[in-house]
Design a protein around this motif. Structure first.
Motif, PDB file in Angstrom:
ATOM      1  N   GLU A   1      70.527  40.931  20.687  1.00  0.00           N
ATOM      2  CA  GLU A   1      70.453  39.505  20.386  1.00  0.00           C
ATOM      3  C   GLU A   1      70.582  39.231  18.890  1.00  0.00           C
ATOM      4  OE1 GLU A   1      66.911  37.840  21.972  1.00  0.00           O
ATOM      5  OE2 GLU A   1      67.453  38.215  24.075  1.00  0.00           O
ATOM      6  N   GLY A   2      70.187  40.176  18.075  1.00  0.00           N
ATOM      7  CA  GLY A   2      70.252  39.972  16.636  1.00  0.00           C
ATOM      8  C   GLY A   2      71.639  40.138  16.042  1.00  0.00           C
ATOM      9  N   ILE A   3      72.606  40.505  16.863  1.00  0.00           N
ATOM     10  CA  ILE A   3      73.979  40.720  16.398  1.00  0.00           C
ATOM     11  C   ILE A   3      74.888  39.627  16.959  1.00  0.00           C
ATOM     12  CG2 ILE A   3      75.932  42.309  16.330  1.00  0.00           C
ATOM     13  CD1 ILE A   3      73.519  43.374  14.866  1.00  0.00           C
ATOM     14  N   ARG A   4      75.553  38.904  16.076  1.00  0.00           N
ATOM     15  CA  ARG A   4      76.490  37.873  16.525  1.00  0.00           C
ATOM     16  C   ARG A   4      77.869  38.453  16.837  1.00  0.00           C
ATOM     17  NH1 ARG A   4      76.024  34.616  12.558  1.00  0.00           N
ATOM     18  NH2 ARG A   4      77.966  34.980  11.424  1.00  0.00           N
ATOM     19  N   LYS A   5      78.311  39.439  16.039  1.00  0.00           N
ATOM     20  CA  LYS A   5      79.648  40.004  16.242  1.00  0.00           C
ATOM     21  C   LYS A   5      79.694  41.410  15.685  1.00  0.00           C
ATOM     22  CE  LYS A   5      84.593  39.052  15.619  1.00  0.00           C
ATOM     23  NZ  LYS A   5      85.605  38.091  15.126  1.00  0.00           N
ATOM     24  N   VAL A   6      80.447  42.266  16.359  1.00  0.00           N
ATOM     25  CA  VAL A   6      80.701  43.626  15.884  1.00  0.00           C
ATOM     26  C   VAL A   6      82.184  43.756  15.576  1.00  0.00           C
ATOM     27  CG1 VAL A   6      80.628  46.095  16.450  1.00  0.00           C
ATOM     28  CG2 VAL A   6      78.812  44.574  17.264  1.00  0.00           C
ATOM     29  N   TYR A   7      82.494  44.269  14.397  1.00  0.00           N
ATOM     30  CA  TYR A   7      83.877  44.486  13.986  1.00  0.00           C
ATOM     31  C   TYR A   7      84.185  45.980  14.059  1.00  0.00           C
ATOM     32  CZ  TYR A   7      83.492  39.799  11.970  1.00  0.00           C
ATOM     33  OH  TYR A   7      83.289  38.457  11.780  1.00  0.00           O
ATOM     34  N   TYR A   8      85.157  46.338  14.862  1.00  0.00           N
ATOM     35  CA  TYR A   8      85.572  47.736  15.047  1.00  0.00           C
ATOM     36  C   TYR A   8      87.027  47.701  15.496  1.00  0.00           C
ATOM     37  CZ  TYR A   8      84.699  52.706  16.092  1.00  0.00           C
ATOM     38  OH  TYR A   8      84.699  54.080  16.092  1.00  0.00           O
ATOM     39  N   PRO A   9      87.858  48.636  15.032  1.00  0.00           N
ATOM     40  CA  PRO A   9      89.284  48.550  15.363  1.00  0.00           C
ATOM     41  C   PRO A   9      89.550  48.482  16.862  1.00  0.00           C
ATOM     42  CG  PRO A   9      88.921  50.194  13.668  1.00  0.00           C
ATOM     43  CD  PRO A   9      87.561  49.780  14.162  1.00  0.00           C
ATOM     44  N   LYS A  10      90.418  47.569  17.244  1.00  0.00           N
ATOM     45  CA  LYS A  10      90.815  47.447  18.642  1.00  0.00           C
ATOM     46  C   LYS A  10      92.309  47.185  18.700  1.00  0.00           C
ATOM     47  CE  LYS A  10      89.504  42.554  18.708  1.00  0.00           C
ATOM     48  NZ  LYS A  10      88.652  41.528  19.368  1.00  0.00           N
ATOM     49  N   PRO A  11      92.953  47.523  19.808  1.00  0.00           N
ATOM     50  CA  PRO A  11      94.413  47.386  19.890  1.00  0.00           C
ATOM     51  C   PRO A  11      94.868  45.942  19.801  1.00  0.00           C
ATOM     52  CG  PRO A  11      93.582  48.841  21.609  1.00  0.00           C
ATOM     53  CD  PRO A  11      92.395  48.171  20.992  1.00  0.00           C
ATOM     54  N   PRO A  12      95.787  45.627  18.870  1.00  0.00           N
ATOM     55  CA  PRO A  12      96.433  44.327  18.878  1.00  0.00           C
ATOM     56  C   PRO A  12      97.587  44.350  19.883  1.00  0.00           C
ATOM     57  CG  PRO A  12      97.268  45.600  17.069  1.00  0.00           C
ATOM     58  CD  PRO A  12      96.247  46.467  17.793  1.00  0.00           C
ATOM     59  N   ILE A  13      98.353  43.284  19.937  1.00  0.00           N
ATOM     60  CA  ILE A  13      99.546  43.278  20.779  1.00  0.00           C
ATOM     61  C   ILE A  13     100.669  43.943  19.982  1.00  0.00           C
ATOM     62  CG2 ILE A  13     101.206  41.843  22.013  1.00  0.00           C
ATOM     63  CD1 ILE A  13      99.027  39.733  22.281  1.00  0.00           C
ATOM     64  N   LEU A  14     100.981  45.176  20.349  1.00  0.00           N
ATOM     65  CA  LEU A  14     101.957  45.953  19.592  1.00  0.00           C
ATOM     66  C   LEU A  14     103.245  46.135  20.381  1.00  0.00           C
ATOM     67  CD1 LEU A  14      99.636  48.784  18.223  1.00  0.00           C
ATOM     68  CD2 LEU A  14     100.270  46.673  17.100  1.00  0.00           C
TER      69      LEU A  14
END
Length: 383
Positions: A278-291
């Motif tokens: 609950e204390g985390i609004r967003k996590v940033y970690y590499p994820k596949p874009p549309i390639l």
């Protein structure tokens, strides 16, 4: 290159040293000397004609430094390499070797802060224009003045990834040089040559060094482009790496596959934990874009979080409450680090009026996932 082929390349480059000489060292020797001597004037003249290949003065070629640079270039699938005193020096040399007054540098948005300063402020003082844009708009932003396209994929705070192969294909059609900061992925997870990148830079302080005891940079490319860098900013500005630091860097490279595998496994467990808090609004970690050309996205041990608060004091309580993640700069080493974005507030070089108060970058080290998750869990209770 597939996983098994890359593993074989890595082992051949880092463990295939020639041990047939009379001294048969198990580790390449350290040439800790500033200058080299000659028996004749003719030999000295010959060295000066080929200062990038024949050791003359360690600001140019040094056997230890040159060997490590060539190994990293081979890991990138490239012909040649140079080592620098920092990643920023490598990036600066790459850019400065390719532009002059009236040219334009086209960069993806949100590169490393000092790269932004280099492209926008430093180069701007000498009449070099710059545009920072979304990668999807790169092609539309190219002009006749565009000489360099600068890429950083993933970047080191919010981890946007780009279709590098598509961008380099466009650049080659127009005769534009591409430069990629590959510090996050390392050549183990993303090679520059198959992606047709012209110059690949690394902050070797990060995963390539991995022990928080070396500050270094690497630049890899074709023989011609590296010669342009050597004969221009490299020798002129004198940002060479010391032989001892190069020797330490080679020590670190040999353990990179093991370190990176362990760190990434731990980071994925931490990401899974953080997503449910609950204390985390967003996590940033590499994820596949549309390639268009690949669905591969490198993931390592670097991630960021937005805490579920806009209260500066609460963010400080969380960060100050961390015990196993130490507060500190940089990333990619054996220790685990936390870098709160609010630490940049008021800094002459880093101050950003639009700083994300809730954002904290986490660099996962070699500790176990459970050990680090316990630390995050107790710190989140302090929000």
């Amino acid at each position: 290159m597939n996983g098994s082929g890359l593993t074989q390349l890595w082992e051949e480059v880092l463990y295939g040293d020639d041990w047939s000489g009379p001294s048969r060292p198990g580790t390449p020797p350290l040439h800790q000397t500033s200058n080299f001597v000659f028996s004749t004037v003719a030999a000295m003249q010959e060295a000066l004609k080929h200062e990038d290949k024949i050791p003359f003065y360690t600001r140019g070629a040094n056997p230890t430094v040159s060997e490590v640079a060539q190994k990293i270039a081979a890991l990138e699938g490239m012909e040649a390499g140079l080592l620098f005193g920092s990643g920023s020096a490598a990036i600066a040399a790459a850019v400065l070797s390719q532009v002059e007054k009236g040219d334009q540098i086209l960069s993806v948005i949100n590169p490393y802060s000092w790269t932004t300063k280099l492209i926008r402020d430093f180069c701007g003082k000498f009449g070099v224009g710059s545009v920072f844009c979304d990668p999807q708009k790169l092609q539309a932003s190219i002009t006749e003045q565009t000489k360099v396209i600068y890429l950083e994929s993933p970047n080191s705070w919010t981890f946007e990834t780009h279709d590098i192969a598509r961008i380099t294909q466009i650049a080659r059609q127009k005769g534009i040089i591409t430069i990629l900061d590959n510090s996050y992925a390392t050549p183990l997870l993303q090679q520059g040559a198959p992606l047709q990148v012209d110059l690949v830079a690394h902050s070797a302080t990060k995963y390539l060094g991995g022990h928080s005891d070396v500050v270094a940079g690497v630049l890899c490319g074709s023989k011609q482009l590296i010669a342009d860098v050597f004969n221009g900013p490299y020798m002129t500005l004198g940002a060479a790496l010391s032989p001892f630091d190069a020797w330490l860097l080679l020590r670190s490279l040999r353990t990179l596959p093991l370190r990176l595998s362990a760190i990434t496994e731990t980071a994925n467990k931490i990401v899974d934990f953080l997503k449910d808090q609950e204390g985390i609004r967003k996590v940033y970690y590499p994820k596949p874009p549309i390639l268009e050309t690949t669905d591969h996205v490198p993931q390592t041990g670097l991630l960021s979080i937005d805490l579920n608060t806009s209260d500066l004091a609460a963010v400080e309580r969380f960060c100050n409450g961390l015990k196993r993640f130490k507060l500190g700069p940089s990333w990619g080493s054996h220790e685990s680090l936390a870098f709160p974005a609010i630490a940049t507030m008021g800094s002459k070089n880093y101050n950003n009026p639009n700083v994300e108060i809730s954002r904290v970058r986490l660099s996962v080290g070699l500790q176990s996932a459970d050990y680090l998750i316990q630390d995050l869990a107790q710190a989140l209770k302090l929000l």
